[in-house]
Design an enzyme around this catalytic site. Structure first.
Site, short mmCIF file in Angstrom:
data_model
loop_
_atom_site.label_atom_id
_atom_site.label_comp_id
_atom_site.label_asym_id
_atom_site.label_seq_id
_atom_site.Cartn_x
_atom_site.Cartn_y
_atom_site.Cartn_z
N GLU A 246 -4.29 5.87 3.69
CA GLU A 246 -3.57 6.85 4.52
C GLU A 246 -2.10 6.44 4.69
O GLU A 246 -1.19 7.27 4.60
CB GLU A 246 -4.25 6.96 5.89
CG GLU A 246 -3.66 8.05 6.75
CD GLU A 246 -4.24 8.07 8.17
OE1 GLU A 246 -5.36 7.59 8.37
OE2 GLU A 246 -3.51 8.55 9.06
N ARG A 247 -1.88 5.14 4.88
CA ARG A 247 -0.49 4.67 5.05
C ARG A 247 0.30 4.83 3.75
O ARG A 247 1.48 5.18 3.77
CB ARG A 247 -0.49 3.21 5.53
CG ARG A 247 -0.92 3.13 6.97
CD ARG A 247 -0.98 1.73 7.53
NE ARG A 247 -1.29 1.83 8.97
CZ ARG A 247 -1.79 0.86 9.69
NH1 ARG A 247 -2.03 -0.31 9.16
NH2 ARG A 247 -2.03 1.05 10.98
#
Ligand SMILES: Cc1cc2nc3c(=O)[nH]c(=O)nc-3n(C[C@H](O)[C@H](O)[C@H](O)COP(=O)(O)OP(=O)(O)OC[C@H]3O[C@@H](n4cnc5c(N)ncnc54)[C@H](O)[C@@H]3O)c2cc1C
Length: 388
Positions: A246-247
């Site tokens: 996600e990052r």
């Protein structure tokens, strides 16, 4: 040589064509309306764009992180980071999490529809008193026969107002897991039509205008035990399983946005004439363009390095944290410089740098703030150095 294969590049071309036909003509209106129609998810679904990381059994294409990254680098060029992140959260984070951890019954009920864009998902961790420190989450899930009763509130939830289902992280075991510990959290797939579930408000924001960011309230929401993801107490590990991706996804979005903003600005400064010369021909402009270009090259390399580590299943927490910090901070700096290159026009909504600047501003906050990224990187680097 391109980092991506011929197939990836063809895929990116189809994403570009799709964006030009279905998104770009409407984007300014959506931004002004502070809303985009949920029906656009159906269009994505028809193209197979919502199932990049989901298995064929559920209607997805079973792609890998590299295919998802190719998507992010093209899709992220659409000048509305709120819109692109809302879609990516649904398709690249939430649906893969459902596939990975939900019961067969839950998957059958929700996954094919999510891949087709008929239902939209959100992921709810953050609470009014728990953002960077998620161990402080206070939403509770209490077992009651075959059900759990969920009570609490969540804030800043992307897609929160439009979602048909929300992955809610709640405390199932407070007694043996005191505040500050990572244990005792569980994830539930909550149908937003359930009694007791409500959207308290949509938040007004600096940017991300067409994306809804909501505060959600759960007042005794009854959730069947089949909607618990995995086993009780695995909520933290489940979140961690997709967190690095996600990052990286947010970093790739920032990279794509910064590149798009920069490339369009180059066109502008090569056309705009002042004192009989183009803005782009001033020495200062050339030097700044070179600086931006070199930093973008480093940002791209940093993202691709993380991607390769992720693909190989290596521990990339330090690298991803450093990359998210570097790329997302850089993207804001680049959007600001591009705005300045446009002079007074840059400050108006007639040109895009002002939207890029407002929108990219969020990427240093969402998914873990820049300050937290540095803390993780510092701790991890010290540990790595000590073990060498
Ligand atoms: C538009 C938008 C969309 C979002 N979407 C979602 C979503 O879909 N789902 C979801 O669950 N959440 C979502 N979030 C929430 C987001 O993840 C949090 O805002 C973020 O994690 C920061 O938490 P906080 O806002 O509570 O800030 P706080 O935790 O209160 O932080 C305040 C300040 O303290 C700093 N700080 C914190 N810890 C340290 C430290 N150790 N050292 C130094 N400084 C520190 C922070 O960097 C920040 O500057 C969204 C937020 C926004 C604005």
């Amino acid at each position: 040589m391109s980092f991506y294969t011929e197939e990836h590049l063809l895929f990116q071309s189809s994403v570009k064509r799709f964006s030009e036909k279905h998104i770009l003509p409407h984007l300014t209106k959506w931004e002004k309306d502070h809303h985009f129609p949920s029906e656009i998810f159906l269009e994505f679904g028809k193209e197979g764009f919502l199932g990049i990381l989901v298995g064929e059994k559920w209607g997805g294409v079973q792609g890998d992180y590299k295919l998802a990254a190719a998507w992010c680098e093209q899709f992220g060029r659409i000048p509305s980071v709120g819109f692109t992140t809302a879609v990516n959260m649904h398709s690249l984070v939430i649906t893969p999490t459902v596939e990975r951890f939900a019961s067969e019954a839950t998957k059958e009920q929700w996954l094919p529809q999510a891949v087709e864009g008929k239902v939209i998902g959100a992921y709810a961790f953050t609470e009014p008193n728990a953002g960077s420190d998620l161990t402080n989450m206070n939403t509770k899930a209490v077992k009651d026969g075959d059900n759990y009763i969920l009570t609490g509130s969540k804030i800043f939830i992307t897609n929160g107002a439009r979602a048909n289902f929300v992955l809610v992280v709640a405390k199932t075991d407070s007694a043996s897991n005191p505040k500050g510990s990572h244990g005792g959290f569980s994830t539930f797939l909550v149908d937003t039509s359930s009694e007791g579930f409500s959207v308290a408000r949509k938040l007004e924001k600096l940017g991300w205008h067409c994306s809804d960011t909501a505060e959600l309230v759960l007042e005794g929401v009854k959730v069947h035990k089949s909607c618990l993801l995995g086993a009780e107490g695995q909520g933290w590990q489940q979140a961690m399983a997709s967190l690095q991706w996600e990052r990286l996804m947010l970093s790739l979005g920032a990279l794509a946005g910064a590149k798009e903003c920069f490339e369009k600005t180059i066109q502008y400064i090569n056309e705009r004439t002042i004192f009989g010369k183009t803005v782009g021909s001033f020495d200062y402009s050339r030097e700044l363009v070179a600086q931006i270009w070199s930093k973008l090259t480093a940002a791209e390399a940093s993202c691709h390095n993380c991607l390769l580590m992720l693909q190989r299943g290596e521990d990339c927490r330090v690298e991803v944290s450093l990359t998210k910090h570097f790329v997302c901070e850089l993207a804001i700096w680049i959007a600001d410089k591009c705005l300045q290159f446009h002079g007074g026009y840059g400050y108006t909504q007639e040109f895009l740098p002002e939207r890029w600047l407002r929108d990219l501003r969020l990427n240093t906050i969402g998914g873990g703030t820049s300050e937290v990224m540095l803390q993780i990187a510092a701790k991890g680097s010290v540990a790595k150095l000590a073990s060498n």
